[in-house]
Design a protein around this motif. Structure first.
Motif, PDB file in Angstrom:
ATOM      1  N   LYS A  29      40.423  38.246  45.520  1.00  0.00           N
ATOM      2  CA  LYS A  29      38.980  38.154  45.130  1.00  0.00           C
ATOM      3  C   LYS A  29      38.408  38.887  44.007  1.00  0.00           C
ATOM      4  N   ASN A  30      38.845  40.188  43.859  1.00  0.00           N
ATOM      5  CA  ASN A  30      38.409  41.069  42.779  1.00  0.00           C
ATOM      6  C   ASN A  30      38.882  40.505  41.482  1.00  0.00           C
ATOM      7  N   VAL A  31      40.254  39.880  41.588  1.00  0.00           N
ATOM      8  CA  VAL A  31      40.923  39.479  40.190  1.00  0.00           C
ATOM      9  C   VAL A  31      39.961  38.323  39.826  1.00  0.00           C
ATOM     10  N   ILE A  32      39.765  37.352  40.881  1.00  0.00           N
ATOM     11  CA  ILE A  32      39.021  36.245  40.531  1.00  0.00           C
ATOM     12  C   ILE A  32      37.714  36.562  39.802  1.00  0.00           C
ATOM     13  N   SER A  33      37.010  37.344  40.528  1.00  0.00           N
ATOM     14  CA  SER A  33      35.598  37.660  40.112  1.00  0.00           C
ATOM     15  C   SER A  33      35.492  38.277  38.846  1.00  0.00           C
ATOM     16  N   GLU A  34      36.675  39.096  38.333  1.00  0.00           N
ATOM     17  CA  GLU A  34      36.614  39.586  37.149  1.00  0.00           C
ATOM     18  C   GLU A  34      36.664  38.592  36.129  1.00  0.00           C
ATOM     19  N   GLU A  35      37.636  37.455  36.334  1.00  0.00           N
ATOM     20  CA  GLU A  35      37.737  36.387  35.298  1.00  0.00           C
ATOM     21  C   GLU A  35      36.584  35.343  35.413  1.00  0.00           C
ATOM     22  N   ILE A  36      35.996  35.267  36.499  1.00  0.00           N
ATOM     23  CA  ILE A  36      34.968  34.420  36.320  1.00  0.00           C
ATOM     24  C   ILE A  36      33.976  34.735  35.429  1.00  0.00           C
ATOM     25  N   ASN A  37      33.528  36.084  35.647  1.00  0.00           N
ATOM     26  CA  ASN A  37      32.604  36.690  34.592  1.00  0.00           C
ATOM     27  C   ASN A  37      32.972  36.382  33.337  1.00  0.00           C
ATOM     28  N   LYS A  38      34.259  36.341  33.000  1.00  0.00           N
ATOM     29  CA  LYS A  38      34.522  36.138  31.338  1.00  0.00           C
ATOM     30  C   LYS A  38      34.540  34.814  31.177  1.00  0.00           C
ATOM     31  N   SER A  39      34.399  33.900  32.030  1.00  0.00           N
ATOM     32  CA  SER A  39      34.588  32.249  31.639  1.00  0.00           C
ATOM     33  C   SER A  39      33.350  31.698  31.697  1.00  0.00           C
ATOM     34  N   ASP A  40      33.411  30.426  30.949  1.00  0.00           N
ATOM     35  CA  ASP A  40      32.098  29.645  31.086  1.00  0.00           C
ATOM     36  C   ASP A  40      32.243  28.716  32.070  1.00  0.00           C
ATOM     37  N   PHE A  41      33.467  28.352  32.831  1.00  0.00           N
ATOM     38  CA  PHE A  41      33.246  27.125  33.824  1.00  0.00           C
ATOM     39  C   PHE A  41      34.770  27.454  34.337  1.00  0.00           C
ATOM     40  N   LEU A  42      34.998  26.918  35.467  1.00  0.00           N
ATOM     41  CA  LEU A  42      36.121  26.841  36.252  1.00  0.00           C
ATOM     42  C   LEU A  42      36.648  25.386  36.500  1.00  0.00           C
ATOM     43  N   ILE A  43      38.086  25.388  36.632  1.00  0.00           N
ATOM     44  CA  ILE A  43      38.789  24.276  36.879  1.00  0.00           C
ATOM     45  C   ILE A  43      39.446  24.574  38.311  1.00  0.00           C
ATOM     46  N   VAL A  44      38.969  23.987  39.413  1.00  0.00           N
ATOM     47  CA  VAL A  44      39.762  24.465  40.712  1.00  0.00           C
ATOM     48  C   VAL A  44      40.685  23.175  41.105  1.00  0.00           C
ATOM     49  N   ARG A  45      41.991  23.791  41.428  1.00  0.00           N
ATOM     50  CA  ARG A  45      42.721  22.654  42.060  1.00  0.00           C
ATOM     51  C   ARG A  45      42.831  22.759  43.290  1.00  0.00           C
ATOM     52  N   LEU A  46      42.707  21.663  44.024  1.00  0.00           N
ATOM     53  CA  LEU A  46      43.049  21.719  45.477  1.00  0.00           C
ATOM     54  C   LEU A  46      43.851  20.766  45.990  1.00  0.00           C
ATOM     55  N   PRO A  47      44.470  21.056  47.372  1.00  0.00           N
ATOM     56  CA  PRO A  47      44.239  22.162  48.010  1.00  0.00           C
ATOM     57  C   PRO A  47      44.938  23.454  47.520  1.00  0.00           C
ATOM     58  N   SER A  48      44.102  24.669  47.918  1.00  0.00           N
ATOM     59  CA  SER A  48      44.792  25.787  47.555  1.00  0.00           C
ATOM     60  C   SER A  48      43.505  27.027  48.166  1.00  0.00           C
ATOM     61  N   ILE A  49      44.356  28.239  48.572  1.00  0.00           N
ATOM     62  CA  ILE A  49      43.757  29.116  49.164  1.00  0.00           C
ATOM     63  C   ILE A  49      42.816  29.827  47.846  1.00  0.00           C
ATOM     64  N   ILE A  50      43.326  30.135  46.879  1.00  0.00           N
ATOM     65  CA  ILE A  50      42.974  30.649  45.648  1.00  0.00           C
ATOM     66  C   ILE A  50      41.701  29.803  45.248  1.00  0.00           C
ATOM     67  N   GLY A  51      41.868  28.408  45.198  1.00  0.00           N
ATOM     68  CA  GLY A  51      40.942  27.600  44.963  1.00  0.00           C
ATOM     69  C   GLY A  51      39.700  27.603  45.689  1.00  0.00           C
ATOM     70  N   ASN A  52      39.619  27.707  46.982  1.00  0.00           N
ATOM     71  CA  ASN A  52      38.568  27.612  48.018  1.00  0.00           C
ATOM     72  C   ASN A  52      37.800  29.184  47.740  1.00  0.00           C
ATOM     73  N   LEU A  53      38.699  30.095  47.678  1.00  0.00           N
ATOM     74  CA  LEU A  53      38.139  31.357  47.355  1.00  0.00           C
ATOM     75  C   LEU A  53      37.164  31.597  45.801  1.00  0.00           C
ATOM     76  N   SER A  54      37.908  30.854  44.913  1.00  0.00           N
ATOM     77  CA  SER A  54      37.206  30.854  43.743  1.00  0.00           C
ATOM     78  C   SER A  54      35.801  30.198  43.651  1.00  0.00           C
ATOM     79  N   ILE A  55      35.776  29.027  44.466  1.00  0.00           N
ATOM     80  CA  ILE A  55      34.635  28.157  44.654  1.00  0.00           C
ATOM     81  C   ILE A  55      33.608  29.145  45.071  1.00  0.00           C
ATOM     82  N   GLU A  56      33.763  29.930  46.193  1.00  0.00           N
ATOM     83  CA  GLU A  56      32.845  30.791  47.116  1.00  0.00           C
ATOM     84  C   GLU A  56      32.179  31.728  45.975  1.00  0.00           C
ATOM     85  N   ILE A  57      32.937  32.158  44.990  1.00  0.00           N
ATOM     86  CA  ILE A  57      32.800  33.333  44.073  1.00  0.00           C
ATOM     87  C   ILE A  57      31.934  32.596  43.243  1.00  0.00           C
ATOM     88  N   ALA A  58      32.396  31.479  42.593  1.00  0.00           N
ATOM     89  CA  ALA A  58      31.602  30.767  41.611  1.00  0.00           C
ATOM     90  C   ALA A  58      30.249  30.297  42.035  1.00  0.00           C
TER      91      ALA A  58
END
Length: 413
Positions: free
Chosen positions: A94-123
Motif C-alpha cells: 500500500k505504501n509503495v502504491i501510494s508513493e507511485e500514485i503521487n508521482k503519476s498522472d493516471f492509473l491503468i488497473v488490470r483486473l482481477p488482481s489484489i494489487i489492482g483492487n488496492l490501487s483503486i482504493e488509494i486512487a
C-alpha cells in the motif's frame, strides 16, 4: 503521443507476476512489449507496480519474451495473492502504491488482481484518474483451482464487483460474459486482448484441401494448447472421451501443446488405455504454434476457466473446426452446437462422434471468418479511441478544476 498533455506519467497496477533474470531484465508472456506499448499511445512514461519472480535461462528460451521498452520501469512488490501475502505484505505494498500514485498522472488497473483492487482504493482517496481492464473472472479461477481456492473465491468475486462497478472507464476482453458478471456504471467497451495479423486466405484453402483428402480410418487429430499441469484446463475430459470413442472403433489422437508437469495426464491416459494416442508436445515457441495447428484436424478448448482464450482464436485463424466448453468468452467465439458443459465427458464424446467432413468444412469456414474480427489493426484502433476518450476526460476535468480554482482566487480578492 499527442493527446493534449505533455509528459503524461502512467502507473500500471497488477498482480502479475513478471519474471526477472540475474541481470535485472524483465520478461513476460501476455505481459510483453506489444501489450505495454499500447499505453504509450496516451503516456510518455510507464511505471509498473507488480510482483516479480526470478527466471532461469531455460525458461526464457522456452516461452518468455523480454520487455525492453524505453521509459518503462518496474517497481517490484511482494506477492499479495496468498493469505500470508495479505497478512504481512499489504501495508508495505500500500505504501509503495501510494508513493507511485503521487508521482503519476493516471492509473491503468488490470483486473482481477489484489494489487489492482488496492490501487483503486488509494486512487479514489487521492482523486487520481484511472481506468480498468478486465481480463478474467476471479470466481471461476479460484473456485476451479483447489479447495483452498474455494475459500477465497467469494471474497475475490465481491472485491472485483466493487472495483469494476464504480470505475469511470472499463475495458473488457469479452463482448458479453465479463460485462454481465462484473457490471460497470462508467464508460465501457468490449475489446479483446487477443489480436492477430491480417489473415491469408491461402490458410483456409489448405485447411479445406486437408479436410477433403481425409480418408476413412485415418487418425483424427484433436489438439489443445494449454498448460498440462493445471487441472482446470480440462484436458482430462478429452482423454476420457477419446478412450470411449476409440474402444468403439474410432481413431482419435490427442495432441497437447503446453508446458508443465504432465505426469497426471500421462497416468490418466495410461489408465484409460490411450497412452499411445495422447501426444505431449511440451511448450512450443510461438513460431511453431501455427505449424502444430495446421497439423491437427479439430481444436478443442475444454477449460473450466477462461476469459477469452487466445489459443482458441489462433486455432480458428488457421481454419480449425473448433469445440469448446460453456465458460468465459468461449461461447462468444463458437457455433453454439459445438459447445459442451464444462467437465462433461459425455458431451465431448457425442460431439466428436457427430462431427463429419461436411461439418468440418462448414466449421473451417466459420472459424476463419470469425477470427477476422480479431484483426490487430481493427482492435488497436478501437482500443486507442477508447484510451483517448479517457485522456480527454482527464484534460477536461483538469481544465475545469483549474478554472474553478482561478475563480475562487479571483472571488476572494
Amino acid at each position: 503521443m499527442n493527446v493534449g498533455c505533455d509528459n503524461m506519467k502512467a502507473l500500471f497496477c497488477y498482480d502479475g507476476p513478471l519474471r526477472k533474470d540475474k541481470d535485472g531484465n524483465y520478461y513476460g508472456i501476455a505481459l510483453n512489449n506489444d501489450m505495454f506499448s499500447r499505453y504509450f499511445q496516451i503516456a510518455d512514461s510507464i511505471t509498473a507496480v507488480i510482483s516479480t519472480q526470478n527466471i532461469n535461462e531455460e525458461e526464457i528460451a522456452n516461452k518468455y519474451s523480454k520487455i525492453n521498452l524505453n521509459n518503462f520501469q518496474v517497481i517490484s512488490t511482494p506477492k499479495l495473492s496468498s493469505l500470508n501475502g495479505i497478512l504481512f505484505n499489504r501495508a508495505l505494498v500500500k505504501n509503495v502504491i501510494s508513493e507511485e500514485i503521487n508521482k503519476s498522472d493516471f492509473l491503468i488497473v488490470r483486473l482481477p488482481s489484489i494489487i489492482g483492487n488496492l490501487s483503486i482504493e488509494i486512487a479514489e482517496s487521492l482523486n487520481k484518474p484511472y481506468f480498468v481492464e478486465i481480463v478474467g473472472c476471479p470466481w471461476d479461477a479460484y473456485w476451479n483451482h483447489s479447495y483452498k481456492g474455494k475459500l477465497i473465491a467469494l471474497p475475490s468475486y465481491w472485491a472485483m464487483k466493487k472495483s469494476v462497478k464504480n470505475a469511470p472507464y472499463a475495458l473488457y476482453v469479452t463482448n458479453q460474459f465479463l460485462q454481465k458478471r462484473y457490471t460497470c456504471k462508467g464508460r465501457t467497451i468490449g475489446c479483446s486482448d487477443v489480436s492477430l495479423r491480417p489473415l491469408n486466405e491461402s490458410v483456409l484453402e489448405k485447411r479445406l484441401h486437408k479436410i477433403k483428402n481425409m480418408k476413412n480410418g485415418d487418425p483424427i487429430i484433436i489438439g489443445t494448447t494449454a498448460a498440462v499441469n493445471v487441472k482446470y484446463k480440462g484436458q482430462e475430459y478429452v482423454i476420457k472421451a477419446i478412450s470411449k470413442l476409440n474402444k468403439e472403433g474410432y481413431n482419435f489422437n490427442y495432441y497437447l501443446a503446453g508446458g508443465g508437469d504432465k505426469s497426471y495426464l500421462q497416468s490418466l491416459a495410461e489408465k484409460y488405455g490411450v497412452i499411445d494416442k495422447v501426444i505431449f508436445l511440451g511448450t512450443l515457441p510461438h513460431e511453431k504454434v501455427f505449424e502444430y495447428l495446421d497439423e491437427i484436424d479439430i481444436y478443442i478448448q475444454p477449460s473450466k476457466v477462461e476469459g477469452l482464450p487466445r489459443a482458441l482464436v489462433e486455432a480458428m485463424s488457421r481454419g480449425c473446426p473448433s469445440l469448446g466448453s460453456l465458460t468465459g468468452g468461449i461461447p462468444e467465439l463458437l457455433n453454439k452446437k459445438l459447445i459442451f458443459d464444462k467437465g462433461s465427458v459425455n458431451e465431448i464424446y457425442n460431439l466428436l462422434k457427430m462431427i463429419d467432413k461436411k461439418i468440418m468444412f462448414e466449421e473451417a469456414n466459420r472459424s476463419f471468418e470469425k477470427a477476422k474480427e480479431y484483426n490487430k489493426e481493427l482492435l488497436e484502433k478501437k482500443r486507442v479511441t477508447f484510451y483517448h476518450e479517457f485522456i480527454k476526460s482527464i484534460n477536461n476535468y483538469q481544465t475545469c478544476t483549474e478554472k474553478n480554482d482561478f475563480l475562487k482566487v479571483e472571488g476572494n480578492k
